[in-house]
Design a protein around this motif. Structure first.
Motif, PDB file in Angstrom:
ATOM      1  N   ASP A  79       0.813  -1.214   0.000  1.00 45.20           N
ATOM      2  CA  ASP A  79       0.000   0.000   0.000  1.00 45.20           C
ATOM      3  C   ASP A  79       0.849   1.267   0.000  1.00 45.20           C
ATOM      4  O   ASP A  79       0.561   2.216  -0.722  1.00 45.20           O
ATOM      5  CB  ASP A  79      -0.922   0.040   1.230  1.00 45.20           C
ATOM      6  CG  ASP A  79      -1.993  -1.021   1.208  1.00 45.20           C
ATOM      7  OD1 ASP A  79      -2.110  -1.760   0.210  1.00 45.20           O
ATOM      8  OD2 ASP A  79      -2.732  -1.125   2.215  1.00 45.20           O
ATOM      9  N   GLY A  80       1.882   1.293   0.812  1.00 40.95           N
ATOM     10  CA  GLY A  80       2.733   2.474   0.909  1.00 40.95           C
ATOM     11  C   GLY A  80       3.428   2.811  -0.398  1.00 40.95           C
ATOM     12  O   GLY A  80       3.573   3.980  -0.753  1.00 40.95           O
ATOM     13  N   VAL A  81       3.846   1.778  -1.116  1.00 41.37           N
ATOM     14  CA  VAL A  81       4.493   1.995  -2.412  1.00 41.37           C
ATOM     15  C   VAL A  81       3.479   2.561  -3.401  1.00 41.37           C
ATOM     16  O   VAL A  81       3.767   3.510  -4.134  1.00 41.37           O
ATOM     17  CB  VAL A  81       5.129   0.695  -2.948  1.00 41.37           C
ATOM     18  CG1 VAL A  81       5.615   0.862  -4.377  1.00 41.37           C
ATOM     19  CG2 VAL A  81       6.268   0.252  -2.039  1.00 41.37           C
ATOM     20  N   LEU A  82       2.266   1.993  -3.408  1.00 49.12           N
ATOM     21  CA  LEU A  82       1.218   2.526  -4.286  1.00 49.12           C
ATOM     22  C   LEU A  82       0.941   3.990  -3.969  1.00 49.12           C
ATOM     23  O   LEU A  82       0.843   4.819  -4.876  1.00 49.12           O
ATOM     24  CB  LEU A  82      -0.080   1.730  -4.141  1.00 49.12           C
ATOM     25  CG  LEU A  82      -0.188   0.428  -4.877  1.00 49.12           C
ATOM     26  CD1 LEU A  82      -1.504  -0.264  -4.522  1.00 49.12           C
ATOM     27  CD2 LEU A  82      -0.080   0.614  -6.375  1.00 49.12           C
ATOM     28  N   ALA A  83       0.790   4.298  -2.701  1.00 44.72           N
ATOM     29  CA  ALA A  83       0.512   5.680  -2.299  1.00 44.72           C
ATOM     30  C   ALA A  83       1.636   6.612  -2.739  1.00 44.72           C
ATOM     31  O   ALA A  83       1.374   7.713  -3.239  1.00 44.72           O
ATOM     32  CB  ALA A  83       0.294   5.760  -0.793  1.00 44.72           C
ATOM     33  N   LEU A 134      -5.170   1.601  -5.457  1.00 44.57           N
ATOM     34  CA  LEU A 134      -5.063   2.241  -4.150  1.00 44.57           C
ATOM     35  C   LEU A 134      -6.445   2.602  -3.611  1.00 44.57           C
ATOM     36  O   LEU A 134      -6.730   2.383  -2.428  1.00 44.57           O
ATOM     37  CB  LEU A 134      -4.181   3.486  -4.247  1.00 44.57           C
ATOM     38  CG  LEU A 134      -3.928   4.236  -2.955  1.00 44.57           C
ATOM     39  CD1 LEU A 134      -3.170   3.366  -1.949  1.00 44.57           C
ATOM     40  CD2 LEU A 134      -3.150   5.524  -3.240  1.00 44.57           C
ATOM     41  N   ASP A 135      -7.308   3.105  -4.463  1.00 42.12           N
ATOM     42  CA  ASP A 135      -8.661   3.448  -4.012  1.00 42.12           C
ATOM     43  C   ASP A 135      -9.433   2.213  -3.568  1.00 42.12           C
ATOM     44  O   ASP A 135     -10.099   2.238  -2.539  1.00 42.12           O
ATOM     45  CB  ASP A 135      -9.423   4.176  -5.113  1.00 42.12           C
ATOM     46  CG  ASP A 135     -10.805   4.591  -4.643  1.00 42.12           C
ATOM     47  OD1 ASP A 135     -10.902   5.336  -3.649  1.00 42.12           O
ATOM     48  OD2 ASP A 135     -11.796   4.151  -5.260  1.00 42.12           O
ATOM     49  N   PHE A 136      -9.342   1.122  -4.321  1.00 42.19           N
ATOM     50  CA  PHE A 136     -10.029  -0.102  -3.920  1.00 42.19           C
ATOM     51  C   PHE A 136      -9.534  -0.581  -2.558  1.00 42.19           C
ATOM     52  O   PHE A 136     -10.314  -1.024  -1.724  1.00 42.19           O
ATOM     53  CB  PHE A 136      -9.840  -1.212  -4.954  1.00 42.19           C
ATOM     54  CG  PHE A 136     -10.680  -1.047  -6.189  1.00 42.19           C
ATOM     55  CD1 PHE A 136     -11.913  -0.423  -6.159  1.00 42.19           C
ATOM     56  CD2 PHE A 136     -10.239  -1.538  -7.398  1.00 42.19           C
ATOM     57  CE1 PHE A 136     -12.686  -0.296  -7.292  1.00 42.19           C
ATOM     58  CE2 PHE A 136     -10.997  -1.425  -8.544  1.00 42.19           C
ATOM     59  CZ  PHE A 136     -12.230  -0.799  -8.493  1.00 42.19           C
ATOM     60  N   ARG A 137      -8.244  -0.488  -2.331  1.00 46.15           N
ATOM     61  CA  ARG A 137      -7.685  -0.956  -1.060  1.00 46.15           C
ATOM     62  C   ARG A 137      -8.054  -0.059   0.111  1.00 46.15           C
ATOM     63  O   ARG A 137      -8.261  -0.543   1.223  1.00 46.15           O
ATOM     64  CB  ARG A 137      -6.161  -1.013  -1.147  1.00 46.15           C
ATOM     65  CG  ARG A 137      -5.646  -2.088  -2.030  1.00 46.15           C
ATOM     66  CD  ARG A 137      -4.139  -2.109  -1.956  1.00 46.15           C
ATOM     67  NE  ARG A 137      -3.543  -2.949  -2.961  1.00 46.15           N
ATOM     68  CZ  ARG A 137      -2.242  -3.172  -3.033  1.00 46.15           C
ATOM     69  NH1 ARG A 137      -1.420  -2.611  -2.157  1.00 46.15           N
ATOM     70  NH2 ARG A 137      -1.763  -3.945  -3.981  1.00 46.15           N
ATOM     71  N   THR A 138      -8.082   1.235  -0.109  1.00 48.29           N
ATOM     72  CA  THR A 138      -8.262   2.158   1.006  1.00 48.29           C
ATOM     73  C   THR A 138      -9.705   2.600   1.220  1.00 48.29           C
ATOM     74  O   THR A 138     -10.118   2.790   2.359  1.00 48.29           O
ATOM     75  CB  THR A 138      -7.372   3.400   0.836  1.00 48.29           C
ATOM     76  OG1 THR A 138      -7.690   4.050  -0.390  1.00 48.29           O
ATOM     77  CG2 THR A 138      -5.896   3.015   0.855  1.00 48.29           C
ATOM     78  N   ALA A 139     -10.470   2.777   0.164  1.00 48.62           N
ATOM     79  CA  ALA A 139     -11.845   3.258   0.311  1.00 48.62           C
ATOM     80  C   ALA A 139     -12.873   2.171   0.060  1.00 48.62           C
ATOM     81  O   ALA A 139     -13.945   2.171   0.647  1.00 48.62           O
ATOM     82  CB  ALA A 139     -12.099   4.437  -0.626  1.00 48.62           C
ATOM     83  N   GLY A 140     -12.544   1.252  -0.849  1.00 52.07           N
ATOM     84  CA  GLY A 140     -13.463   0.164  -1.157  1.00 52.07           C
ATOM     85  C   GLY A 140     -14.812   0.658  -1.622  1.00 52.07           C
ATOM     86  O   GLY A 140     -14.906   1.547  -2.460  1.00 52.07           O
TER      87      GLY A 140
END
Length: 110
Positions: free
Chosen positions: A21-25, A73-79
């Motif tokens: 996640d951090g790399v994606l961000a 990233l959006d799917f992982r963090t906001a869903g």
């Protein structure tokens, strides 16, 4: 859109499944056009509501080099609670794609 089209769209993100996640961000904030094209205070708004102009954001996303990373990233963090424009898609489309993405990753939809 059909279920097959959703599956095809989401399958393009499979290569990002192992990226932390951090790399994606970091990639999205460093290379995403929306993060350097405007000063956040200068982002256009609609009707004074404070929400970003989705049409402008979608046009801006058209040339962005990190659309897939942004969508992942959006799917992982906001869903399913996503809002705005991420990965060049409006929130309504991403909400429809999210359960397909979640199933591909071995998760269950609610």
């Amino acid at each position: 859109m059909t279920g097959d089209e959703y599956t095809e769209m989401v399958s393009g993100l499979d290569r990002l499944a192992v990226v932390p996640d951090g790399v994606l961000a970091d990639v999205v904030t460093r290379d995403g056009l929306c993060f350097w094209a405007f000063d956040r205070a200068d982002m256009p708004t609609v009707g004074g509501s404070g929400s970003p102009d989705r049409e402008l954001a979608a046009r801006l996303c058209a040339g962005c080099p990190v659309i897939d990373e942004c969508l992942e990233l959006d799917f992982r963090t906001a869903g399913e609670n996503t809002v705005g424009v991420w990965g060049a898609l409006p929130d309504t489309v991403r909400r429809a794609l999210y359960p397909v993405w979640l199933r591909r990753r071995g998760g269950e939809t609610r």
